[in-house]
Design a protein around this motif. Structure first.
Motif, PDB file in Angstrom:
ATOM      1  N   PHE A  60       4.628  -3.455  -8.672  1.00  0.00           N
ATOM      2  CA  PHE A  60       4.321  -2.405  -7.708  1.00  0.00           C
ATOM      3  C   PHE A  60       5.454  -1.395  -7.699  1.00  0.00           C
ATOM      4  CE2 PHE A  60       0.473  -3.484  -5.381  1.00  0.00           C
ATOM      5  CZ  PHE A  60       0.241  -4.774  -5.854  1.00  0.00           C
ATOM      6  N   PRO A  61       5.122  -0.102  -7.510  1.00  0.00           N
ATOM      7  CA  PRO A  61       6.153   0.946  -7.548  1.00  0.00           C
ATOM      8  C   PRO A  61       7.068   0.867  -6.333  1.00  0.00           C
ATOM      9  CG  PRO A  61       4.035   1.868  -6.911  1.00  0.00           C
ATOM     10  CD  PRO A  61       3.767   0.456  -7.303  1.00  0.00           C
ATOM     11  N   PRO A  62       8.208   1.548  -6.398  1.00  0.00           N
ATOM     12  CA  PRO A  62       9.201   1.489  -5.316  1.00  0.00           C
ATOM     13  C   PRO A  62       8.691   2.015  -3.981  1.00  0.00           C
ATOM     14  CG  PRO A  62      10.177   2.361  -7.318  1.00  0.00           C
ATOM     15  CD  PRO A  62       8.708   2.270  -7.571  1.00  0.00           C
ATOM     16  N   ARG A  63       7.595   2.770  -3.976  1.00  0.00           N
ATOM     17  CA  ARG A  63       7.097   3.251  -2.686  1.00  0.00           C
ATOM     18  C   ARG A  63       6.534   2.101  -1.822  1.00  0.00           C
ATOM     19  NH1 ARG A  63       1.693   4.395  -2.650  1.00  0.00           N
ATOM     20  NH2 ARG A  63       0.599   3.977  -4.619  1.00  0.00           N
ATOM     21  N   PHE A  64       6.435   0.925  -2.428  1.00  0.00           N
ATOM     22  CA  PHE A  64       6.126  -0.298  -1.674  1.00  0.00           C
ATOM     23  C   PHE A  64       7.467  -0.969  -1.383  1.00  0.00           C
ATOM     24  CE2 PHE A  64       1.499  -1.041  -1.906  1.00  0.00           C
ATOM     25  CZ  PHE A  64       1.144  -0.057  -2.813  1.00  0.00           C
ATOM     26  N   SER A  65       7.823  -1.040  -0.116  1.00  0.00           N
ATOM     27  CA  SER A  65       9.102  -1.653   0.249  1.00  0.00           C
ATOM     28  C   SER A  65       8.880  -2.573   1.438  1.00  0.00           C
ATOM     29  CB  SER A  65      10.139  -0.586   0.585  1.00  0.00           C
ATOM     30  OG  SER A  65       9.740   0.155   1.716  1.00  0.00           O
ATOM     31  N   GLY A  66       9.882  -3.397   1.701  1.00  0.00           N
ATOM     32  CA  GLY A  66       9.718  -4.342   2.788  1.00  0.00           C
ATOM     33  C   GLY A  66      11.003  -4.661   3.499  1.00  0.00           C
ATOM     34  N   LEU A  67      10.842  -5.404   4.562  1.00  0.00           N
ATOM     35  CA  LEU A  67      11.971  -5.898   5.333  1.00  0.00           C
ATOM     36  C   LEU A  67      11.629  -7.294   5.837  1.00  0.00           C
ATOM     37  CD1 LEU A  67      12.887  -2.881   7.658  1.00  0.00           C
ATOM     38  CD2 LEU A  67      14.334  -3.824   5.846  1.00  0.00           C
ATOM     39  N   GLN A  68      12.674  -8.132   5.931  1.00  0.00           N
ATOM     40  CA  GLN A  68      12.511  -9.396   6.647  1.00  0.00           C
ATOM     41  C   GLN A  68      13.586  -9.427   7.718  1.00  0.00           C
ATOM     42  OE1 GLN A  68      13.467 -13.080   4.624  1.00  0.00           O
ATOM     43  NE2 GLN A  68      11.861 -14.199   5.710  1.00  0.00           N
ATOM     44  N   PHE A  69      13.237  -9.837   8.909  1.00  0.00           N
ATOM     45  CA  PHE A  69      14.159  -9.822  10.042  1.00  0.00           C
ATOM     46  C   PHE A  69      14.742 -11.212  10.276  1.00  0.00           C
ATOM     47  CE2 PHE A  69      13.248  -5.517  10.995  1.00  0.00           C
ATOM     48  CZ  PHE A  69      11.920  -5.328  10.672  1.00  0.00           C
ATOM     49  N   PRO A  70      15.815 -11.302  11.059  1.00  0.00           N
ATOM     50  CA  PRO A  70      16.446 -12.609  11.300  1.00  0.00           C
ATOM     51  C   PRO A  70      15.496 -13.664  11.855  1.00  0.00           C
ATOM     52  CG  PRO A  70      17.901 -10.857  12.009  1.00  0.00           C
ATOM     53  CD  PRO A  70      16.602 -10.196  11.653  1.00  0.00           C
ATOM     54  N   ASN A  71      14.459 -13.245  12.549  1.00  0.00           N
ATOM     55  CA  ASN A  71      13.495 -14.233  13.058  1.00  0.00           C
ATOM     56  C   ASN A  71      12.403 -14.533  12.023  1.00  0.00           C
ATOM     57  OD1 ASN A  71      11.954 -11.926  13.068  1.00  0.00           O
ATOM     58  ND2 ASN A  71      11.317 -12.072  15.215  1.00  0.00           N
ATOM     59  N   TYR A  72      12.611 -14.039  10.797  1.00  0.00           N
ATOM     60  CA  TYR A  72      11.743 -14.270   9.645  1.00  0.00           C
ATOM     61  C   TYR A  72      10.437 -13.492   9.699  1.00  0.00           C
ATOM     62  CZ  TYR A  72      15.126 -17.966   8.910  1.00  0.00           C
ATOM     63  OH  TYR A  72      16.295 -18.665   8.755  1.00  0.00           O
ATOM     64  N   SER A  73      10.238 -12.640  10.706  1.00  0.00           N
ATOM     65  CA  SER A  73       9.094 -11.743  10.652  1.00  0.00           C
ATOM     66  C   SER A  73       9.353 -10.696   9.581  1.00  0.00           C
ATOM     67  CB  SER A  73       8.843 -11.086  12.019  1.00  0.00           C
ATOM     68  OG  SER A  73       9.931 -10.258  12.359  1.00  0.00           O
ATOM     69  N   SER A  74       8.331  -9.955   9.217  1.00  0.00           N
ATOM     70  CA  SER A  74       8.458  -9.072   8.060  1.00  0.00           C
ATOM     71  C   SER A  74       7.627  -7.814   8.227  1.00  0.00           C
ATOM     72  CB  SER A  74       8.024  -9.831   6.803  1.00  0.00           C
ATOM     73  OG  SER A  74       8.045  -9.007   5.662  1.00  0.00           O
ATOM     74  N   GLU A  75       8.011  -6.782   7.509  1.00  0.00           N
ATOM     75  CA  GLU A  75       7.236  -5.541   7.429  1.00  0.00           C
ATOM     76  C   GLU A  75       6.999  -5.172   5.983  1.00  0.00           C
ATOM     77  OE1 GLU A  75       8.852  -3.080  11.365  1.00  0.00           O
ATOM     78  OE2 GLU A  75       9.352  -2.379   9.355  1.00  0.00           O
ATOM     79  N   LEU A  76       5.847  -4.571   5.740  1.00  0.00           N
ATOM     80  CA  LEU A  76       5.543  -3.939   4.458  1.00  0.00           C
ATOM     81  C   LEU A  76       5.378  -2.453   4.726  1.00  0.00           C
ATOM     82  CD1 LEU A  76       4.518  -3.707   1.498  1.00  0.00           C
ATOM     83  CD2 LEU A  76       2.244  -4.320   2.363  1.00  0.00           C
ATOM     84  N   ASN A  77       6.144  -1.632   4.020  1.00  0.00           N
ATOM     85  CA  ASN A  77       6.051  -0.188   4.147  1.00  0.00           C
ATOM     86  C   ASN A  77       5.507   0.403   2.856  1.00  0.00           C
ATOM     87  OD1 ASN A  77       7.553   0.251   6.799  1.00  0.00           O
ATOM     88  ND2 ASN A  77       9.030  -0.932   5.627  1.00  0.00           N
ATOM     89  N   VAL A  78       4.568   1.300   2.996  1.00  0.00           N
ATOM     90  CA  VAL A  78       4.040   1.992   1.826  1.00  0.00           C
ATOM     91  C   VAL A  78       4.138   3.490   2.087  1.00  0.00           C
ATOM     92  CG1 VAL A  78       2.140   2.241   0.191  1.00  0.00           C
ATOM     93  CG2 VAL A  78       2.404   0.099   1.479  1.00  0.00           C
ATOM     94  N   ASN A  79       4.852   4.195   1.218  1.00  0.00           N
ATOM     95  CA  ASN A  79       5.026   5.647   1.335  1.00  0.00           C
ATOM     96  C   ASN A  79       4.045   6.374   0.417  1.00  0.00           C
ATOM     97  OD1 ASN A  79       7.261   5.517   3.113  1.00  0.00           O
ATOM     98  ND2 ASN A  79       8.603   5.060   1.377  1.00  0.00           N
ATOM     99  N   ALA A  80       3.822   7.638   0.729  1.00  0.00           N
ATOM    100  CA  ALA A  80       2.988   8.496  -0.128  1.00  0.00           C
ATOM    101  C   ALA A  80       1.699   7.794  -0.519  1.00  0.00           C
ATOM    102  CB  ALA A  80       3.790   8.912  -1.365  1.00  0.00           C
ATOM    103  N   LEU A  81       0.931   7.428   0.478  1.00  0.00           N
ATOM    104  CA  LEU A  81      -0.283   6.657   0.245  1.00  0.00           C
ATOM    105  C   LEU A  81      -1.226   7.344  -0.732  1.00  0.00           C
ATOM    106  CD1 LEU A  81      -0.992   5.405   3.861  1.00  0.00           C
ATOM    107  CD2 LEU A  81      -0.612   3.957   1.849  1.00  0.00           C
ATOM    108  N   GLU A  82      -1.824   6.515  -1.595  1.00  0.00           N
ATOM    109  CA  GLU A  82      -2.814   6.982  -2.554  1.00  0.00           C
ATOM    110  C   GLU A  82      -4.144   6.303  -2.239  1.00  0.00           C
ATOM    111  OE1 GLU A  82      -1.274   6.046  -6.406  1.00  0.00           O
ATOM    112  OE2 GLU A  82       0.533   7.285  -6.138  1.00  0.00           O
ATOM    113  N   LEU A  83      -5.232   6.900  -2.724  1.00  0.00           N
ATOM    114  CA  LEU A  83      -6.553   6.335  -2.456  1.00  0.00           C
ATOM    115  C   LEU A  83      -6.649   4.887  -2.941  1.00  0.00           C
ATOM    116  CD1 LEU A  83      -8.879   9.355  -3.353  1.00  0.00           C
ATOM    117  CD2 LEU A  83      -8.045   8.669  -1.109  1.00  0.00           C
ATOM    118  N   ASP A  84      -6.019   4.598  -4.084  1.00  0.00           N
ATOM    119  CA  ASP A  84      -6.068   3.245  -4.661  1.00  0.00           C
ATOM    120  C   ASP A  84      -5.298   2.208  -3.853  1.00  0.00           C
ATOM    121  OD1 ASP A  84      -6.143   4.109  -8.228  1.00  0.00           O
ATOM    122  OD2 ASP A  84      -7.686   4.048  -6.665  1.00  0.00           O
ATOM    123  N   ASP A  85      -4.569   2.656  -2.840  1.00  0.00           N
ATOM    124  CA  ASP A  85      -3.860   1.701  -1.976  1.00  0.00           C
ATOM    125  C   ASP A  85      -4.811   1.067  -0.968  1.00  0.00           C
ATOM    126  OD1 ASP A  85      -0.953   3.886  -1.802  1.00  0.00           O
ATOM    127  OD2 ASP A  85      -1.474   2.314  -3.256  1.00  0.00           O
TER     128      ASP A  85
END
Lengths: 114, 112
Positions: A60-85
């Motif tokens: 997956f390209p770098p515009r897909f990024s993520g984070l994990q927090f100390p409580n182990y929850s997580s986020e997925l961030n997607v920039n410059a959304l495309e129709l195929d997303d």
């Protein structure tokens, strides 16, 4: 024991926008992975986080990024959304260090990009 | 490059009979193989796994067989029940890359 939860359930975005999806890991799990599942396909591995660091990544390209927090929850961030997303985004967690590698999945977030 | 393949998109089986779902892979570096079941509007549910050093693992009605020389695994469900109707995914895991690779799924329908 609380299972894996994800929010929101559904989301509609416009091409070019940015989106953040959230995941709460199952209790006691310290590793989280994110997947993209297009219609009629299997889940495609995006990346995995362990102890707040990315330690595995799919094609997956770098515009897909993520984070994990100390409580182990997580986020997925997607920039410059495309129709195929447009897809179902799944989060899965497991406890690294235990025998076996089975992951436990959340219900997913359905993202539609118009 | 599909490293994990499920060549049968669908399968219908009579209740009480055996369901056999197949999966092929190309990468001999996979350490574990897993099977998941997915109902509509839900995330995949873990069923059973097998280490690459074993050739069989059994859990209740579910048995997974691994043939490393053929790079093939199969999931046997005996006896099949209507509640088993779902999409089944096989997945392979590499501890070297921390990656899980999923197949495209097989839709199982168990007829009452």
């Amino acid at each position: 024991e609380t299972g894996v939860t994800q929010s929101p359930t559904h989301l509609i975005k416009t091409r070019g926008q940015q989106v953040t999806l959230r995941c709460s890991s199952q209790s006691g799990h310290n590793t989280v992975s994110w997947y993209q599942q297009a219609l009629g396909q299997g889940p495609q591995f995006i990346f995995q986080y362990y102890r707040e660091e990315e330690n595995g990544r799919g094609n997956f390209p770098p515009r897909f990024s993520g984070l994990q927090f100390p409580n182990y929850s997580s986020e997925l961030n997607v920039n410059a959304l495309e129709l195929d997303d447009s897809a179902l985004y799944l989060c899965a967690s497991r406890r690294e260090g235990l025998a076996g590698v089975e992951q436990y999945f959340g219900p997913g977030t359905r993202l539609t990009v118009t | 490059d599909q490293q994990v393949k499920q060549n049968s998109p669908s399968l219908s089986v009579q209740e009480g009979r055996i369901s056999i779902l197949n999966c092929d892979y190309t990468n001999s570096m996979f350490d574990y193989f897993l099977w998941y079941k997915k109902y509509p509007a839900e995330g995949p549910t873990f069923l059973i796994s097998i280490s690459s050093i074993k050739d069989k693992n059994e859990d209740g009605r579910f048995t997974v067989f691994l043939n490393k020389s053929a790079k093939h695994l199969s999931l046997h469900i005996v006896p099949s029940q209507p509640g088993d109707s779902a999409v089944y995914f096989c997945a392979a895991y590499s501890s070297g890359t921390y990656k899980y690779i999923f197949g495209t799924g097989t839709r199982l329908k168990v007829l009452a």
